[in-house]
Design a protein around this motif. Structure first.
Motif, mmCIF file in Angstrom:
data_model
loop_
_atom_site.group_PDB
_atom_site.id
_atom_site.type_symbol
_atom_site.label_atom_id
_atom_site.label_comp_id
_atom_site.label_asym_id
_atom_site.label_seq_id
_atom_site.Cartn_x
_atom_site.Cartn_y
_atom_site.Cartn_z
ATOM 1 N N UNK A 10 121.635 -60.317 -65.551
ATOM 2 C CA UNK A 10 120.837 -59.180 -65.881
ATOM 3 C C UNK A 10 119.577 -59.608 -66.338
ATOM 4 N N UNK A 67 119.307 -53.541 -78.341
ATOM 5 C CA UNK A 67 119.417 -54.192 -76.809
ATOM 6 C C UNK A 67 119.676 -55.700 -77.071
ATOM 7 N N UNK A 68 118.989 -56.293 -77.810
ATOM 8 C CA UNK A 68 119.202 -58.060 -77.975
ATOM 9 C C UNK A 68 120.577 -58.146 -78.466
ATOM 10 N N UNK A 123 129.258 -61.865 -71.604
ATOM 11 C CA UNK A 123 129.415 -63.173 -70.862
ATOM 12 C C UNK A 123 128.511 -63.898 -70.436
ATOM 13 N N UNK A 124 128.299 -65.106 -70.482
ATOM 14 C CA UNK A 124 126.925 -65.938 -70.219
ATOM 15 C C UNK A 124 126.581 -65.730 -68.874
ATOM 16 N N UNK A 175 116.247 -65.591 -74.769
ATOM 17 C CA UNK A 175 117.206 -64.180 -74.496
ATOM 18 C C UNK A 175 118.439 -64.698 -74.108
ATOM 19 N N UNK A 195 120.041 -46.993 -69.656
ATOM 20 C CA UNK A 195 120.302 -48.330 -70.232
ATOM 21 C C UNK A 195 119.044 -49.278 -69.587
ATOM 22 N N UNK A 245 123.052 -57.726 -75.182
ATOM 23 C CA UNK A 245 122.864 -58.721 -74.294
ATOM 24 C C UNK A 245 123.631 -59.918 -75.024
ATOM 25 N N UNK A 256 126.748 -52.740 -71.355
ATOM 26 C CA UNK A 256 125.471 -52.640 -71.948
ATOM 27 C C UNK A 256 125.550 -51.042 -72.322
ATOM 28 N N UNK A 281 135.139 -66.470 -70.982
ATOM 29 C CA UNK A 281 134.635 -66.035 -69.665
ATOM 30 C C UNK A 281 134.974 -66.963 -68.618
#
Lengths: 180, 113
Positions: A136, A121-122, A129-130, A35, B12, A125, A171, B111
């Motif tokens: 999450x 969703x993928x 940002x990393x 992920x 969500x 995600x 998200x 970032x």
């Protein structure tokens, strides 16, 4: 036998204890990496690297019931470092148009296997940002507490709460744009 | 946030559940076991680690010399990038100083901490 016991035995050179540890955690570590970086092949490499680091650092590990945070700290550092390197290499190859905020990308064939919601969703995600994505993932999929995430990210609980809030906000915007 | 309270956030949170966990394409243990067997001796590993550390330090020093070191969070993040460049050099990736400078500029605005 709990993780701390296995780590103590691993530190003494007990290969069987290390094997048990790998088999206990390989699915969670692999899913986390997949992920984080998007690709199964890269996730496989990163998962191996994570466990090799665990093995190398077993002697430094202090048994305190925080193995999970410690493991995901190693995994997260490796994933973020890998993503940062990928960004640098992209730039060196003059691919600035591909220099988005995240270097996580999901292979096209993998996307085709997913239904619409999962795909959205993928992708949402992958755009985080990393550090937000890491926070999450640990909260939602690995069920780490805020304190455990703070330990894994070497930060404070309020900082984790802020990361999670920002991630959830991003998200929500991303998914609502797609009608979800 | 144990569970998000407002309805949109709850939606969500639930939507995230649609992302199924992937399983490793093959068991990890045989791969890891093989890699442990192929590793150089501890002394050689220490030597590699030493040279990697030296390269990483060089990367950081380069950053300081080029004026990227500083107090702000942005600068701290930039230092991490320089350390990463140092570690890439240690891995044998061929980079010129110009490439390294471009890479650091490119990552600005990404970032931060």
């Amino acid at each position: 036998m709990n993780d701390d016991d296995l780590m103590v035995r691993t530190a003494r050179g007990d290969g069987e204890a290390f094997r048990l540890l790998v088999e206990r955690w390989e699915k969670a570590v692999f899913a986390f990496h997949e992920r984080m970086v998007g690709s199964a092949e890269d996730a496989l490499d990163l998962s191996q690297e994570t466990f090799l680091r665990v093995y190398d650092q077993a002697r430094k590990y202090r048994p305190s019931g925080q193995f999970r945070s410690w493991l995901f700290r190693i995994a997260g550092n490796l994933a973020r470092s890998w993503l940062r390197r990928k960004r640098i290499v992209r730039w060196l190859r003059f691919e600035p148009e591909r220099h988005d905020r995240s270097s996580s990308s999901i292979p096209a064939d993998r996307l085709l296997e997913m239904d619409e919601t999962e795909r959205a969703v993928r992708q949402a995600l992958a755009r985080l940002p990393d550090r937000q994505r890491q926070a999450i993932l640990l909260r939602r999929y690995d069920n780490l507490s805020h304190q455990e995430i703070a330990t894994a990210l070497r930060t404070t609980v309020p900082a984790v709460e802020s990361l999670l809030q920002r991630a959830m906000g991003a998200l929500r915007k991303d998914l609502s744009r797609r009608g979800l | 946030m144990t569970r998000p309270k407002d309805k949109e956030m709850e939606a969500v949170w639930e939507a995230l559940g649609a992302s199924a966990a992937s399983e490793p394409p093959r068991p990890l243990w045989p791969l890891i076991h093989a890699r442990l067997g192929q590793r150089p001796t501890r002394r050689l590993r220490a030597l590699f680690a030493l040279s990697a550390s030296a390269a990483a330090v060089t990367g950081v020093l380069l950053g300081i010399l080029l004026g990227s070191a500083g107090q702000s969070a942005q600068d701290q993040w930039q230092q991490e990038t320089w350390a990463e460049v140092g570690s890439m050099l240690a891995d044998g990736t061929t980079l010129t100083l110009g490439d390294v400078y471009l890479a650091s500029q490119a990552d600005e605005g990404d970032e931060g901490p």
